[in-house]
Motif scaffolding. Structure first.
Motif, PDB file in Angstrom:
ATOM      1  N   GLN A 251      -5.786  -2.701  -2.557  1.00 35.50           N
ATOM      2  CA  GLN A 251      -6.851  -1.716  -2.400  1.00 35.50           C
ATOM      3  C   GLN A 251      -8.073  -2.312  -1.710  1.00 35.50           C
ATOM      4  OE1 GLN A 251      -6.778  -0.128  -6.530  1.00 35.50           O
ATOM      5  NE2 GLN A 251      -4.713  -0.834  -6.124  1.00 35.50           N
ATOM      6  N   THR A 286      -7.814   2.373   3.405  1.00 36.11           N
ATOM      7  CA  THR A 286      -6.749   3.371   3.279  1.00 36.11           C
ATOM      8  C   THR A 286      -5.479   2.766   3.857  1.00 36.11           C
ATOM      9  OG1 THR A 286      -7.174   4.323   5.439  1.00 36.11           O
ATOM     10  CG2 THR A 286      -8.366   5.282   3.589  1.00 36.11           C
ATOM     11  N   CYS A 461       0.052   8.860  -2.739  1.00 36.80           N
ATOM     12  CA  CYS A 461      -0.878   9.981  -2.658  1.00 36.80           C
ATOM     13  C   CYS A 461      -1.846   9.980  -3.834  1.00 36.80           C
ATOM     14  CB  CYS A 461      -0.120  11.300  -2.615  1.00 36.80           C
ATOM     15  SG  CYS A 461       0.734  11.533  -1.076  1.00 36.80           S
ATOM     16  N   ASP A 464      -6.098   5.523  -5.022  1.00 36.84           N
ATOM     17  CA  ASP A 464      -7.346   5.564  -4.260  1.00 36.84           C
ATOM     18  C   ASP A 464      -7.986   4.189  -4.253  1.00 36.84           C
ATOM     19  OD1 ASP A 464      -9.750   5.620  -6.432  1.00 36.84           O
ATOM     20  OD2 ASP A 464      -7.929   6.576  -7.190  1.00 36.84           O
ATOM     21  N   SER A 465      -8.816   3.967  -3.276  1.00 38.17           N
ATOM     22  CA  SER A 465      -9.548   2.710  -3.196  1.00 38.17           C
ATOM     23  C   SER A 465     -11.023   3.065  -3.229  1.00 38.17           C
ATOM     24  CB  SER A 465      -9.182   2.010  -1.890  1.00 38.17           C
ATOM     25  OG  SER A 465     -10.086   0.993  -1.614  1.00 38.17           O
ATOM     26  N   ASN A 467     -12.408   5.260  -4.994  1.00 43.22           N
ATOM     27  CA  ASN A 467     -12.434   6.725  -5.001  1.00 43.22           C
ATOM     28  C   ASN A 467     -12.143   7.370  -3.657  1.00 43.22           C
ATOM     29  OD1 ASN A 467     -12.853   6.912  -7.707  1.00 43.22           O
ATOM     30  ND2 ASN A 467     -15.082   6.859  -7.518  1.00 43.22           N
ATOM     31  N   LYS A 468     -11.751   6.571  -2.675  1.00 42.49           N
ATOM     32  CA  LYS A 468     -11.356   7.174  -1.391  1.00 42.49           C
ATOM     33  C   LYS A 468      -9.834   7.297  -1.398  1.00 42.49           C
ATOM     34  CE  LYS A 468     -11.961   6.900   3.508  1.00 42.49           C
ATOM     35  NZ  LYS A 468     -12.437   6.199   4.667  1.00 42.49           N
ATOM     36  N   PRO A 469      -9.311   8.519  -1.134  1.00 42.46           N
ATOM     37  CA  PRO A 469      -7.852   8.692  -1.186  1.00 42.46           C
ATOM     38  C   PRO A 469      -7.152   7.699  -0.263  1.00 42.46           C
ATOM     39  CG  PRO A 469      -8.933  10.791  -0.890  1.00 42.46           C
ATOM     40  CD  PRO A 469      -9.993   9.750  -0.773  1.00 42.46           C
ATOM     41  N   TYR A 470      -6.116   7.068  -0.794  1.00 40.89           N
ATOM     42  CA  TYR A 470      -5.441   5.995  -0.065  1.00 40.89           C
ATOM     43  C   TYR A 470      -4.717   6.517   1.175  1.00 40.89           C
ATOM     44  CZ  TYR A 470      -3.454   1.284   0.003  1.00 40.89           C
ATOM     45  OH  TYR A 470      -3.145  -0.003   0.327  1.00 40.89           O
ATOM     46  N   TYR A 472      -5.515   9.062   3.027  1.00 35.83           N
ATOM     47  CA  TYR A 472      -6.356   9.761   3.988  1.00 35.83           C
ATOM     48  C   TYR A 472      -6.128   9.169   5.370  1.00 35.83           C
ATOM     49  CZ  TYR A 472     -10.541  11.725   6.087  1.00 35.83           C
ATOM     50  OH  TYR A 472     -11.398  12.391   6.910  1.00 35.83           O
TER      51      TYR A 472
END
Lengths: 490, 383
Positions: A251, A286, A461, A464-465, A467-470, A472
């Protein structure tokens, strides 16, 4: 029902090893240092007993007052100590009334009075010098001179066009390097001392207005609450800041290239440097970030970038799925292979004693052993290993009838395809997944393979890293961003 | 942690239960790959099943098949399945139908009816319905056909597969897959075609089409009629070969050409039905016995009208031969039924509707290429 099966083991309360406990056996860690040089020396000798590089110097001023200096000889600048501390003290005959008077004599940039034993010992370990004149408060002279090196070519992240310039093991200097790459007052840095004992200097670097403030605040609170005694590596820190430490997917990513870091900063990412590591951690990342390098943008034609990214994605699929696909097709669904190829595969396999699954595991394991062996060896031996291993695995194993031609082709192609990914961390992740996929393909065939890939996608899916979707911009889907990934704007 | 583990355990149980959906593992080398299967009946009424399997032996210096490396196994039984079971008893590994390319059926059996065989082929899941069907003419035994080594392709089964896949531009035969045959005999006229094959002077020959009505072989379309049959069914036929004699400037000229025809028809709702067939064709001259004849427009027109006449005659011949046996294997009746079921019912298609139908063919041949690349007799500069 499962409660009994998975009952948590009770932790044995083992007394934790602690720096403070150790110090407390000798002195009162929160007490001020005594004014008598003799007492200070005695206690220092106990604290640093059996420490050969701990150096002490004792002399008398013209007035007869004794002076006690102690330090670690390898961490300080000896000529500076001699010229700006010892010489002025011996030559000037001043009657010091308090520690502040020393500032008029010593030509040292920075010094301060000691507060307590704990801080003093930490400062000595940090490469500073304790100067104690009898009946005065001891002071700390900031004359640490740590061994450093000049920036050199990055050795792990090769690029064709990228800058021939890598980070060094000093976080402050690394930030300086970044200032040369991005000349912008919005390039902010925050410094931390991480590790209760080691107090390793760390810093986060970000471009204000580009990055999300919540990420910086989140990292800030995480770094401030790090409560272990020592921090050894950037990897430890990356694991610490990861929200899903048990996931196979990284992450945060690491880099030793300033050009890549500046690219990441402009993308709104936060970079963490720590002392003693020539690599910095970049977060949040991501899935797509792991497939790109700053160098991609060096291409003069946009189509090159499109091609190379497409190539990496396809290679990633091949590198992960191909052995499992081969196993499931050969062992479960041979009707899906074209007839003439089936006959060829059958001919290649007819005298192989192992089933396709065992063959795949054997070859994959041999390949990973080879990679690991050549990685840790000096380059000249590493090459030998490569040649010997390649010959043994490629030719001899086939001739000896241990593995089939087709399996060698599959594994060789898999290995080559995996390494198109620019992130070593990512390559290692897929390597593990490859084993898992082969295992499930061996049990359930194509059905299992599809199932496993499905689970993998669900996991990706969900991940997240910061709180950013992985996944994306694939999930949640963002067409514009996705287009920009393959075909960036001019 | 506890809930995670129990979730994982549950997942594992579910996956293991679903594993029943997957087939069990069996390596390629543990299967006897059947590439072609022949079915016929002998004098005693027993089914004779012949299978063709490649012999898998390790290859020195590279992979691939070498000539003659296949085996033909024949056995008999009261039913097809019995015969297959008997074959299974003499092979070391399991019979694997996943790569079955072609099912060859003896003409004798085809005349008796294919229903029984089709039922077996359809029911067995590993048999893909993409397999080709071929009828072996009586003069060639099915097992003899399967044992025939082609000088061009190593396995006879692969020969047939390649012949059909390569889309051989001869218009004397057309591939029919199991599902196509099943589909067509389920249509209104309950008729379909399957290509014929036989061995002539040690060569595999694929030409003519067997015509089936209600699963029984009832007639055949020979040579060019087979191509016309394809045109009537698929509304297109490519690369028909024609060699005609044309009288140009009072001289007999032999002209060879390749023709591609399309078809479109209009149904006049009379009783009996009247069908107007528009047939635009495009031809390419490939040979002329007199080289300088194709230069003038009237030469080309004369040739194209002659060619059109011949194609029309052949088409009519094919239609008439089918009317004689009252079989309509080209889905014409079905197309009428789709548009207007009531009108179709009034035609009484199967009994008399087809036989009494009136078909008018309007053909228009356009010579696209004369094939002539240069004027060989042009005046040289300086002469």
């Amino acid at each position: 029902m499962f409660g009994k099966l998975f009952k948590k083991k009770e932790n044995n309360p083992i007394q934790k090893l602690s720096f403070e406990n150790y110090l407390a056996t000798v002195v009162d860690i929160h007490a001020e240092l005594p004014k008598s040089t003799v007492t200070v020396k005695e206690q220092m000798d106990i604290i640093f007993s059996d420490t050969s590089d701990f150096t002490e110097r004792k002399f008398h001023l013209k007035s007869g007052r004794s002076v006690y200096i102690c330090y670690f000889s390898a961490l300080i600048s000896q000529p500076q100590l001699e010229a700006s501390v010892i010489k002025p003290l011996i030559q000037n005959d001043v009657n010091f009334r308090d520690a502040d008077d020393l500032g008029n004599i010593l030509s040292v940039t920075k010094y301060e009075q000691t507060v307590n034993w704990k801080g003093t010992v930490e400062n000595i370990l940090d490469g500073n010098i304790v100067l104690h004149i009898d009946q005065l408060n001891p002071i700390i002279l900031f004359l640490a001179e740590k061994t450093g090196r000049n920036p050199t070519d990055p050795t792990t992240e090769y690029q064709v066009y990228g800058a021939k310039f890598g980070f060094i093991e000093d976080s402050r200097k690394n930030i300086g390097i970044m200032r040369q790459f991005i000349k912008d007052p919005r390039l902010k840095s925050r410094a931390y001392d991480i590790g209760v004992v080691s107090k390793k200097q760390a810093a986060i670097l970000y471009l204000e207005q580009y990055c999300q403030p919540e990420v910086v605040e989140h990292l800030d609170s995480l770094l401030n609450s790090y409560n272990k005694e020592h921090l050894q590596s950037i990897g430890q820190l990356s694991k610490y800041i990861s929200k899903h430490p048990n996931s196979l997917f990284p992450q945060a990513t690491m880099s030793e290239r300033p050009d890549l870091v500046s690219f990441a900063l402009v993308q709104g990412k936060v970079v963490i440097f720590i002392d003693g590591s020539a690599f910095c951690a970049i977060t949040p990342i991501t899935f797509m970030d792991l497939l790109e390098t700053s160098e991609d943008h060096f291409f003069l034609s946009r189509w090159n970038l499109l091609f190379i990214r497409f190539l990496r994605i396809v290679s990633m699929f091949i590198g992960t799925i191909l052995p499992a696909l081969y196993v499931s097709l050969v062992a479960f669904q041979p009707e899906l292979i074209p007839t003439t190829l089936t006959i060829s595969v059958a001919q290649a396999r007819v005298q192989i004693p192992l089933p396709a699954t065992a063959e795949a595991f054997l070859m994959m394991f041999a390949l990973d052993v080879l990679i690991e062996a050549s990685l840790r060896l000096p380059s000249f031996v590493g090459q030998t290993i490569g040649i010997v291993g390649g010959l043994v695995i490629g030719t001899a194993a086939v001739e000896a009838g241990l593995v089939s031609h087709t399996m060698v082709i599959v594994i060789a192609f898999t290995a080559v395809a995996t390494f198109t990914s620019p992130s070593w961390e990512f390559v290692s992740t897929w390597r593990i997944i490859r084993y898992l996929l082969v295992a499930i393909a061996a049990m359930l065939g194509l059905y299992g393979l599809v199932l496993a890939v499905g689970f993998l996608l669900v996991h990706l899916c969900k991940l997240d890293s910061m709180n950013k979707p992985y996944m994306y911009p694939l999930a949640p889907f963002d067409g514009k961003e996705l287009k920009a990934f393959f075909f960036p704007k001019r | 942690m506890k809930t995670n583990l129990s979730k994982l355990l549950l997942l594992f149980i579910v996956i293991s239960l679903f594993a029943g959906c997957g087939t069990s593992s069996r390596e390629i080398d543990q299967r006897t790959m059947i590439l072609a299967m022949g079915i016929d009946k002998d004098e005693n009424g027993d089914f004779v099943v012949t299978i063709q399997v490649p012999v898998i032996t390790p290859q020195e210096g590279g992979m691939g098949l070498s000539a003659g490396e296949f085996e033909v196994i024949t056995d008999r039984g009261n039913s097809v399945w019995d015969a297959i079971a008997n074959i299974e008893a003499v092979t070391p590994t399991v019979l694997f139908f996943g790569h079955l390319k072609t099912v060859l059926i003896g003409e004798t059996l085809a005349k008796e009816g294919l229903d029984e065989i089709l039922d077996l082929l359809d029911r067995r899941a590993p048999l893909a319905n993409q397999i080709y069907l071929v009828i072996i003419r009586e003069k060639t035994e099915v097992d003899e056909f399967l044992d025939q080594e082609s000088r061009l392709v190593i396995l006879p089964a692969l020969y047939l597969d390649r012949f059909f896949k390569a889309d051989q531009k001869l218009s004397r035969s057309a591939e029919v897959k199991l599902f196509e045959f099943r589909r067509d005999i389920n249509m209104k006229s309950r008729a379909s075609t399957i290509p014929f094959a036989y061995i002539r002077e040690n060569n595999i020959v694929l030409e003519d089409m067997a015509v089936f009505k209600e699963g029984k072989l009832v007639g055949e379309l020979l040579g060019k009629e087979a191509g016309k049959g394809h045109l009537l069914k698929e509304k297109i036929v490519e690369n028909m070969n024609y060699t005609s004699q044309v009288e140009l400037e009072k001289e007999e000229v032999t002209v060879s050409s390749r023709v591609t025809c399309r078809l479109d028809y209009h149904v006049n709702k009379t009783n009996p039905v009247e069908i107007e067939m528009e047939m635009p064709c495009k031809a390419e001259i490939v040979h002329m016995s007199k080289q300088d004849m194709a230069k003038k427009k009237d030469h080309i027109e004369a040739f194209s009208s002659k060619l059109g006449e011949e194609i029309k005659q052949d088409t009519e011949k094919a239609i008439n031969s089918m009317k004689e046996i009252n079989v309509e294997p080209w889905l014409i009746g079905n197309r009428i039924w789709v548009r207007d079921p009531k009108y179709y019912e009034s035609l009484n298609w199967e009994e008399s509707g087809w036989r009494d139908s009136k078909i008018n063919i309007n053909i228009d041949v356009e010579i696209e290429q004369t094939g002539q690349r240069g004027m060989l007799d042009k005046k040289k500069i300086g002469e």
